[in-house]
Design an enzyme around this catalytic site. Structure first.
Site, PDB file in Angstrom:
ATOM      1  N   GLY A  36       5.740 -23.944  -5.477  1.00 29.64           N
ATOM      2  CA  GLY A  36       4.801 -23.764  -4.379  1.00 29.64           C
ATOM      3  C   GLY A  36       5.244 -22.800  -3.298  1.00 29.64           C
ATOM      4  O   GLY A  36       4.589 -22.674  -2.266  1.00 29.64           O
ATOM      5  N   SER A  81       6.200 -21.653  -9.679  1.00 28.44           N
ATOM      6  CA  SER A  81       5.387 -20.488  -9.294  1.00 28.44           C
ATOM      7  C   SER A  81       5.142 -19.534 -10.459  1.00 28.44           C
ATOM      8  O   SER A  81       5.108 -18.320 -10.282  1.00 28.44           O
ATOM      9  CB  SER A  81       6.036 -19.744  -8.114  1.00 28.44           C
ATOM     10  OG  SER A  81       6.045 -20.547  -6.956  1.00 28.44           O
ATOM     11  N   GLU A 111      12.230 -27.247 -13.574  1.00 26.16           N
ATOM     12  CA  GLU A 111      11.545 -26.728 -12.395  1.00 26.16           C
ATOM     13  C   GLU A 111      12.543 -26.514 -11.259  1.00 26.16           C
ATOM     14  O   GLU A 111      12.994 -27.477 -10.637  1.00 26.16           O
ATOM     15  CB  GLU A 111      10.475 -27.707 -11.928  1.00 26.16           C
ATOM     16  CG  GLU A 111       9.387 -27.966 -12.937  1.00 26.16           C
ATOM     17  CD  GLU A 111       8.261 -28.776 -12.330  1.00 26.16           C
ATOM     18  OE1 GLU A 111       7.159 -28.224 -12.200  1.00 26.16           O
ATOM     19  OE2 GLU A 111       8.483 -29.935 -11.964  1.00 26.16           O
ATOM     20  N   GLU A 147       8.879 -33.936  -6.612  1.00 29.80           N
ATOM     21  CA  GLU A 147       8.239 -34.619  -5.488  1.00 29.80           C
ATOM     22  C   GLU A 147       8.362 -36.131  -5.610  1.00 29.80           C
ATOM     23  O   GLU A 147       8.268 -36.838  -4.616  1.00 29.80           O
ATOM     24  CB  GLU A 147       6.772 -34.165  -5.405  1.00 29.80           C
ATOM     25  CG  GLU A 147       6.647 -32.714  -4.971  1.00 29.80           C
ATOM     26  CD  GLU A 147       5.360 -32.040  -5.403  1.00 29.80           C
ATOM     27  OE1 GLU A 147       5.248 -30.825  -5.195  1.00 29.80           O
ATOM     28  OE2 GLU A 147       4.475 -32.722  -5.977  1.00 29.80           O
ATOM     29  N   LYS A 153      -1.443 -31.952  -9.018  1.00 32.44           N
ATOM     30  CA  LYS A 153      -0.832 -32.713  -7.922  1.00 32.44           C
ATOM     31  C   LYS A 153      -1.906 -33.543  -7.203  1.00 32.44           C
ATOM     32  O   LYS A 153      -2.732 -34.162  -7.844  1.00 32.44           O
ATOM     33  CB  LYS A 153      -0.063 -31.777  -6.992  1.00 32.44           C
ATOM     34  CG  LYS A 153       0.984 -30.951  -7.746  1.00 32.44           C
ATOM     35  CD  LYS A 153       1.881 -30.173  -6.833  1.00 32.44           C
ATOM     36  CE  LYS A 153       2.898 -29.392  -7.647  1.00 32.44           C
ATOM     37  NZ  LYS A 153       3.887 -28.705  -6.798  1.00 32.44           N
ATOM     38  N   ASN A 168      -0.464 -28.798 -13.462  1.00 33.98           N
ATOM     39  CA  ASN A 168      -0.281 -29.966 -12.602  1.00 33.98           C
ATOM     40  C   ASN A 168      -1.101 -29.788 -11.336  1.00 33.98           C
ATOM     41  O   ASN A 168      -0.766 -28.976 -10.480  1.00 33.98           O
ATOM     42  CB  ASN A 168       1.204 -30.130 -12.261  1.00 33.98           C
ATOM     43  CG  ASN A 168       1.466 -31.353 -11.390  1.00 33.98           C
ATOM     44  OD1 ASN A 168       0.598 -32.212 -11.217  1.00 33.98           O
ATOM     45  ND2 ASN A 168       2.662 -31.432 -10.830  1.00 33.98           N
ATOM     46  N   HIS A 215       8.895 -35.532 -11.672  1.00 34.25           N
ATOM     47  CA  HIS A 215       8.666 -34.331 -10.861  1.00 34.25           C
ATOM     48  C   HIS A 215       9.485 -34.415  -9.586  1.00 34.25           C
ATOM     49  O   HIS A 215       9.732 -35.491  -9.041  1.00 34.25           O
ATOM     50  CB  HIS A 215       7.175 -34.195 -10.528  1.00 34.25           C
ATOM     51  CG  HIS A 215       6.814 -32.857  -9.983  1.00 34.25           C
ATOM     52  ND1 HIS A 215       7.030 -32.514  -8.664  1.00 34.25           N
ATOM     53  CD2 HIS A 215       6.258 -31.768 -10.567  1.00 34.25           C
ATOM     54  CE1 HIS A 215       6.617 -31.272  -8.469  1.00 34.25           C
ATOM     55  NE2 HIS A 215       6.141 -30.790  -9.607  1.00 34.25           N
TER      56      HIS A 215
END
Length: 299
Positions: free
Chosen positions: A219, A259, A213, A135, A49, A47, A133
């Protein structure tokens, strides 16, 4: 991170449903799983992003995936470029590496400013979409309305009705993780409840991949231990068995994202209920292919 403890949270009943919830890494562990006759084909995705900043960087990023081509008979591979870059790179990867947009709208074309439809994605020759996701679900303090579980279900049905496949993301933020594994599993189950009818009616079980996730690991450099990740994956699978069907639970692929990189991929992917990885920042790094070479034997 809180140590994992025994949990039967997926088997308790809230409301009407039970609760108890690269470049890439086709690692040696995935090959061992295939050798054991595992029915679920491993799947790994990258991904990007909202990266990279310049279109001139795309050729280099695409080339990072070239080494994955030799593993495609044993492992599905996909990449999620930024929306602006999808059309620029969709035909640039080695055959068999799929390009999957990072989002879609909930219906077809029309007066939906800033959106993109599955109809458009399908017309461009792409067959997979990533949705849900964290986000998009309101994490990291983005000043946009978060996408609800109900909206995720609507999008998933739309994607499947158009004949495409979906990577469906779920996961928990740090405050929930800090409450313990029971709370983690309850949050994952909550994010899956609205899609249960869709999964029950799905004939080809490979068309929906669940990407677990843990938001606190995305991240941040922090990663769930293989044992922590396996516990959640196994519990999600048990929840699917109870609330959807044992057959769907057995067939559904569940990726780990958070990660994952060359240094920890083998340990995570060695676990029986972790069917692959969804890789974020490491999928932008050319040197990550070296990590793959260290853990993935040549076919």
């Amino acid at each position: 991170l809180q140590p994992a403890r025994s949990s039967h949270a997926l088997h308790r009943t809230p409301r009407t449903m039970a609760l108890s919830k690269l470049t890439l890494a086709p690692a040696r562990a995935l090959m061992r799983q295939a050798a054991r006759g595992m029915a679920r084909k491993p799947i790994v995705g990258g991904n990007w992003k909202c990266n990279p900043a310049t279109a001139s960087s795309l050729d280099e990023l695409v080339s990072n995936f070239d080494g994955c081509a030799q593993y495609l008979d044993k492992c599905d591979v996909y990449v999620c470029p930024s929306n602006l870059h999808v059309a620029l790179v969709k035909d640039s990867f080695k055959p068999g590496i799929k390009v999957a947009p990072q989002n879609c709208n909930f219906t077809g074309c029309g007066a939906y400013t800033g959106e993109m439809s599955v109809d458009q994605i399908k017309d461009m020759g792409m067959s997979t979409v990533l949705i849900g996701h964290s986000e998009r679900r309101g994490e990291f303090g983005l000043p946009t309305p978060k996408e609800s579980n109900e909206l995720m279900a609507t999008k998933l049905q739309y994607i499947l009705d158009q004949g495409l496949s979906c990577v469906f993301c779920i996961g928990e933020p740090l405050p929930i993780r800090e409450k313990g594994v029971d709370a983690v599993l309850a949050e994952c189950a909550n994010q899956l409840e609205d899609i249960v009818p869709i999964l029950k009616s799905l004939e080809d079980k490979s068309r929906v991949v669940i990407a677990y996730e843990p938001v606190w690991a995305i991240g941040t450099g922090k990663t769930a231990t293989p044992e922590q990740a396996q516990e959640v994956h196994a519990s999600i699978r048990a929840w699917l068995s109870t609330n959807v069907s044992p057959a769907i639970a057995k067939a559904t692929r569940i990726q780990y994202g958070g990660s994952m990189k060359g240094a920890n991929a083998a340990g995570l992917l060695s676990k029986p209920d972790i069917d692959g990885g969804l890789i974020g920042g490491a999928s932008l790094k050319a040197e990550f292919i070296s990590g793959i070479a260290a853990v993935a034997p040549k076919p």
